[in-house]
Design an enzyme around this catalytic site. Structure first.
Site, PDB file in Angstrom:
ATOM      1  N   TYR A   5       0.848  -1.205   0.000  1.00  0.00           N
ATOM      2  CA  TYR A   5       0.000   0.000   0.000  1.00  0.00           C
ATOM      3  C   TYR A   5       0.879   1.249   0.000  1.00  0.00           C
ATOM      4  O   TYR A   5       1.099   1.871   1.044  1.00  0.00           O
ATOM      5  CB  TYR A   5      -0.906  -0.003   1.228  1.00  0.00           C
ATOM      6  CG  TYR A   5      -1.724  -1.265   1.400  1.00  0.00           C
ATOM      7  CD1 TYR A   5      -2.719  -1.597   0.478  1.00  0.00           C
ATOM      8  CD2 TYR A   5      -1.512  -2.125   2.475  1.00  0.00           C
ATOM      9  CE1 TYR A   5      -3.478  -2.745   0.626  1.00  0.00           C
ATOM     10  CE2 TYR A   5      -2.271  -3.276   2.640  1.00  0.00           C
ATOM     11  CZ  TYR A   5      -3.242  -3.586   1.712  1.00  0.00           C
ATOM     12  OH  TYR A   5      -3.995  -4.715   1.861  1.00  0.00           O
ATOM     13  N   TRP A  54      -3.535   6.291   2.893  1.00  0.00           N
ATOM     14  CA  TRP A  54      -4.907   5.812   3.027  1.00  0.00           C
ATOM     15  C   TRP A  54      -5.608   6.545   4.155  1.00  0.00           C
ATOM     16  O   TRP A  54      -5.018   6.805   5.213  1.00  0.00           O
ATOM     17  CB  TRP A  54      -4.931   4.311   3.327  1.00  0.00           C
ATOM     18  CG  TRP A  54      -5.187   3.462   2.131  1.00  0.00           C
ATOM     19  CD1 TRP A  54      -6.356   2.862   1.797  1.00  0.00           C
ATOM     20  CD2 TRP A  54      -4.246   3.083   1.104  1.00  0.00           C
ATOM     21  NE1 TRP A  54      -6.211   2.153   0.625  1.00  0.00           N
ATOM     22  CE2 TRP A  54      -4.930   2.270   0.184  1.00  0.00           C
ATOM     23  CE3 TRP A  54      -2.903   3.356   0.865  1.00  0.00           C
ATOM     24  CZ2 TRP A  54      -4.326   1.730  -0.952  1.00  0.00           C
ATOM     25  CZ3 TRP A  54      -2.296   2.826  -0.253  1.00  0.00           C
ATOM     26  CH2 TRP A  54      -2.998   2.025  -1.139  1.00  0.00           C
ATOM     27  N   ASP A 105      -6.397   4.582   7.627  1.00  0.00           N
ATOM     28  CA  ASP A 105      -5.072   4.172   8.121  1.00  0.00           C
ATOM     29  C   ASP A 105      -4.383   5.356   8.795  1.00  0.00           C
ATOM     30  O   ASP A 105      -3.830   5.239   9.888  1.00  0.00           O
ATOM     31  CB  ASP A 105      -4.168   3.689   6.982  1.00  0.00           C
ATOM     32  CG  ASP A 105      -4.662   2.416   6.330  1.00  0.00           C
ATOM     33  OD1 ASP A 105      -5.739   2.455   5.726  1.00  0.00           O
ATOM     34  OD2 ASP A 105      -3.967   1.383   6.427  1.00  0.00           O
ATOM     35  N   TYR A 124       0.394   0.004  -7.669  1.00  0.00           N
ATOM     36  CA  TYR A 124      -0.885  -0.303  -7.023  1.00  0.00           C
ATOM     37  C   TYR A 124      -1.998  -0.210  -8.059  1.00  0.00           C
ATOM     38  O   TYR A 124      -1.894   0.507  -9.045  1.00  0.00           O
ATOM     39  CB  TYR A 124      -1.131   0.705  -5.881  1.00  0.00           C
ATOM     40  CG  TYR A 124      -2.404   0.440  -5.125  1.00  0.00           C
ATOM     41  CD1 TYR A 124      -2.476  -0.576  -4.184  1.00  0.00           C
ATOM     42  CD2 TYR A 124      -3.553   1.206  -5.370  1.00  0.00           C
ATOM     43  CE1 TYR A 124      -3.660  -0.843  -3.498  1.00  0.00           C
ATOM     44  CE2 TYR A 124      -4.745   0.949  -4.694  1.00  0.00           C
ATOM     45  CZ  TYR A 124      -4.788  -0.079  -3.763  1.00  0.00           C
ATOM     46  OH  TYR A 124      -5.956  -0.334  -3.105  1.00  0.00           O
ATOM     47  N   GLY A 168     -13.684   0.073   4.316  1.00  0.00           N
ATOM     48  CA  GLY A 168     -12.387  -0.355   4.836  1.00  0.00           C
ATOM     49  C   GLY A 168     -12.308  -1.862   5.045  1.00  0.00           C
ATOM     50  O   GLY A 168     -11.226  -2.407   5.213  1.00  0.00           O
ATOM     51  N   ASP A 209     -12.839  -4.506   2.980  1.00  0.00           N
ATOM     52  CA  ASP A 209     -13.065  -4.680   1.546  1.00  0.00           C
ATOM     53  C   ASP A 209     -13.905  -5.888   1.121  1.00  0.00           C
ATOM     54  O   ASP A 209     -14.835  -5.755   0.358  1.00  0.00           O
ATOM     55  CB  ASP A 209     -11.719  -4.791   0.809  1.00  0.00           C
ATOM     56  CG  ASP A 209     -10.836  -3.585   1.052  1.00  0.00           C
ATOM     57  OD1 ASP A 209     -11.151  -2.766   1.929  1.00  0.00           O
ATOM     58  OD2 ASP A 209      -9.806  -3.463   0.363  1.00  0.00           O
ATOM     59  N   ARG A 250      -6.773 -13.087  -0.325  1.00  0.00           N
ATOM     60  CA  ARG A 250      -7.205 -11.840  -0.962  1.00  0.00           C
ATOM     61  C   ARG A 250      -8.600 -11.997  -1.586  1.00  0.00           C
ATOM     62  O   ARG A 250      -9.083 -13.117  -1.744  1.00  0.00           O
ATOM     63  CB  ARG A 250      -6.205 -11.443  -2.065  1.00  0.00           C
ATOM     64  CG  ARG A 250      -4.786 -11.211  -1.613  1.00  0.00           C
ATOM     65  CD  ARG A 250      -4.586  -9.937  -0.823  1.00  0.00           C
ATOM     66  NE  ARG A 250      -5.032  -8.742  -1.523  1.00  0.00           N
ATOM     67  CZ  ARG A 250      -4.948  -7.501  -1.005  1.00  0.00           C
ATOM     68  NH1 ARG A 250      -4.442  -7.313   0.202  1.00  0.00           N
ATOM     69  NH2 ARG A 250      -5.385  -6.466  -1.675  1.00  0.00           N
ATOM     70  N   GLU A 302      -0.570  -7.648   8.967  1.00  0.00           N
ATOM     71  CA  GLU A 302      -1.783  -6.940   8.552  1.00  0.00           C
ATOM     72  C   GLU A 302      -3.020  -7.549   9.234  1.00  0.00           C
ATOM     73  O   GLU A 302      -3.909  -6.836   9.676  1.00  0.00           O
ATOM     74  CB  GLU A 302      -1.894  -7.024   7.022  1.00  0.00           C
ATOM     75  CG  GLU A 302      -2.959  -6.132   6.426  1.00  0.00           C
ATOM     76  CD  GLU A 302      -2.973  -6.216   4.898  1.00  0.00           C
ATOM     77  OE1 GLU A 302      -2.126  -6.946   4.324  1.00  0.00           O
ATOM     78  OE2 GLU A 302      -3.840  -5.566   4.283  1.00  0.00           O
TER      79      GLU A 302
HETATM   80  C1  GLC Z   1      -6.871  -2.725   2.555  1.00  0.00           C
HETATM   81  C2  GLC Z   1      -7.810  -2.713   3.756  1.00  0.00           C
HETATM   82  C3  GLC Z   1      -8.188  -1.285   4.099  1.00  0.00           C
HETATM   83  C4  GLC Z   1      -6.941  -0.466   4.293  1.00  0.00           C
HETATM   84  C5  GLC Z   1      -5.992  -0.575   3.095  1.00  0.00           C
HETATM   85  C6  GLC Z   1      -4.645   0.059   3.349  1.00  0.00           C
HETATM   86  O1  GLC Z   1      -7.504  -2.268   1.423  1.00  0.00           O
HETATM   87  O2  GLC Z   1      -8.940  -3.475   3.496  1.00  0.00           O
HETATM   88  O3  GLC Z   1      -8.981  -1.229   5.243  1.00  0.00           O
HETATM   89  O4  GLC Z   1      -7.273   0.854   4.511  1.00  0.00           O
HETATM   90  O5  GLC Z   1      -5.760  -1.920   2.804  1.00  0.00           O
HETATM   91  O6  GLC Z   1      -4.058  -0.471   4.486  1.00  0.00           O
END
Ligand code: GLC
Length: 448
Positions: A33, A37, A40, A86, A172, A174, A210, A411
């Site tokens: 990531y 975000w 986050d 990404y 969040g 997903d 995933r 994570e």
């Molecule tokens: C994933 C999670 C999300 C988070 C992102 C970055 O998409 O589901 O909640 O904000 O990763 O960590």
């Protein structure tokens, strides 16, 4: 056990945040990531707030510098220096079509749970430099308020006090099983989908942890719809086949409403309009989203006009927001403290799994379909404590510490085996670990 016992882990957590810090904000994880975000950054700032006030403030300032002109705070603010790793990135989102993105900013076109007023309050309460933190609150208040107003203006068409999300990524969580039914009801013609390539599977995280390709097709279908409608909120409201009043999102919003009112009091602003909205949200949550039979809160599918009766950890979050009645709280406790969500003395599991462990589709390794997430534990710990469920609160907190001690800053974690999955050196796990240890030494007042 106290701070000293965990000192070396605290040092590691701080080093992870330092490594993921890029001078203006913190990446959730270095490779998986690589941008900023939304929620986050909120959780990450909570971690910073106990030892680096300026950094905590900066994290939030940077995120809100990407706030849209209509008040929405985007799910992702892209780092121009980290593009290419990404999906989806700005070229796919095409949010410039909206006319709402600030000059020079690259963002996605959806939002995320509004934890930020809660975080700003925490930063203020812990600040060493009180004067500076008051200026911070003064600067942030109008931005936070505009964000909340955006949500009530454009995401609550029936003015029920419950806002809807228009994409699973907005929650969040997903690929939570909560989205299965509403997503399945969207008919996707694959030949009409824009071409795309997932990037998450090439980063070393196994496929079974995933979301599936079918889910991704629907994620992409929705993004494509929004960009075809130029991110016009009214047009999307009329056309989107995914509109869910999510209990997680609304709980976090209402916790944040209450903290926004607190901030308004500190800086001498009138918050009566937010108070009215907050009370409405409480009442509607208690009435519309409460599943009396199961003793848990559920989501409501506004598009298909039906309840989504899927039991996930999100359903306990009205404890965190202070919106469950005492009667509801007792029922929530009973369900949370059962084999479905790993009871305290069960001995063969960690808490809190994100999905009912007794459900046939419970999946202990797959992302939001079973594993434990530290941010959920953190919110539930605070919620349980504020309702007086002390023993359970402590046990949820201990599992945060134990999972990290035994398996590292991952994570998400397997509720049976404990072992961690997804990416390593995950920022919010590091930040909330720091906060949890800090709390043991400097426990906060009960705020509800
Ligand atoms: C994933 C999670 C999300 C988070 C992102 C970055 O998409 O589901 O909640 O904000 O990763 O960590």
């Amino acid at each position: 056990m106290n701070n000293t016992y965990y000192q070396s882990l605290i040092d590691t957590a701080k080093a992870i945040l330092e490594e993921n810090w890029v001078g203006t904000h913190t990446k959730p994880s270095f490779f998986l990531y690589p941008h900023q975000w939304n929620w986050d950054s909120g959780f990450i700032s909570v971690g910073y707030s106990s030892y680096m006030q300026k950094r905590a403030q900066q994290e939030i300032y940077t995120l809100f510098a990407g706030q849209w002109k209509n008040g929405m705070v985007p799910q992702i603010v892209f780092d121009p220096d980290s593009l290419g790793g990404y999906f989806p990135e700005p070229g796919f989102w095409q949010t410039e079509k909206s006319g709402l993105v600030k000059e020079g900013k690259l963002t996605s076109g959806i939002t995320m749970p509004p934890v930020h007023a809660t975080v700003c309050r925490k930063i203020f309460e812990r600040a060493k430099d009180k004067k500076e933190s008051e200026i911070f609150l003064e600067n942030m208040y109008p931005k936070l308020k505009r964000f909340h107003e955006y949500l009530y203006r454009y995401r609550d068409p029936k003015q029920e006090g419950l806002v809807y999300i228009r994409h699973p990524w907005e929650s969040g969580v997903d690929n939570s099983p909560t989205w299965d039914k509403p997503l399945k009801s969207i008919k996707v013609d694959k030949s009409k989908l824009p071409p795309y390539e997932r990037k998450d599977l090439s980063k070393g995280v196994p496929k079974e942890q995933r979301p599936t390709d079918e889910e991704y097709d629907r994620y992409v279908f929705l993004v494509d719809l929004f960009r075809r409608l130029n991110y016009d909120d009214i047009a999307i409201d009329a056309e989107s086949p995914f509109k869910v009043q999510d209990i997680l999102f609304n709980s976090i919003l209402n916790r944040a409403n209450k903290d926004l009112i607190f901030i308004a009091d500190i800086i001498g602003e009138d918050s009566s309009d937010i108070s009215k909205l907050a009370s409405k949200t409480t009442a509607s949550m208690q009435k519309k989203l409460w599943n009396r039979k199961q003793g848990i809160f559920n989501d409501y599918d506004l598009y298909n006009d039906n309840e989504i009766g899927v039991e996930t950890a999100s359903g306990f979050l009205p404890l965190y927001s202070g919106d469950a009645t005492v009667k509801q709280a007792k029922k929530l406790y009973k369900y949370l403290e059962s084999a479905s969500f790993c009871a305290m003395h069960q001995g063969n599991c960690f808490s809190v799994p994100n999905f009912n462990m007794m459900h046939e589709e419970f999946d202990q390794v797959n992302y939001w379909r079973g594993p434990i997430w530290i941010n959920m534990n953190w919110m539930l710990y605070h919620g349980l404590k504020s309702y007086g469920f002390r023993e359970k609160a402590m046990s949820v907190m201990e599992d945060i510490l134990e999972l990290v001690r035994l398996y590292g800053f991952r994570e998400y974690y397997d509720p049976y085996k404990g072992m961690g999955y997804g990416t390593n050196s995950f920022s919010w796990t590091a930040a909330l670990f720091i906060d949890t240890v800090y709390e043991m030494d400097y426990p906060e007042e009960v705020i509800m």
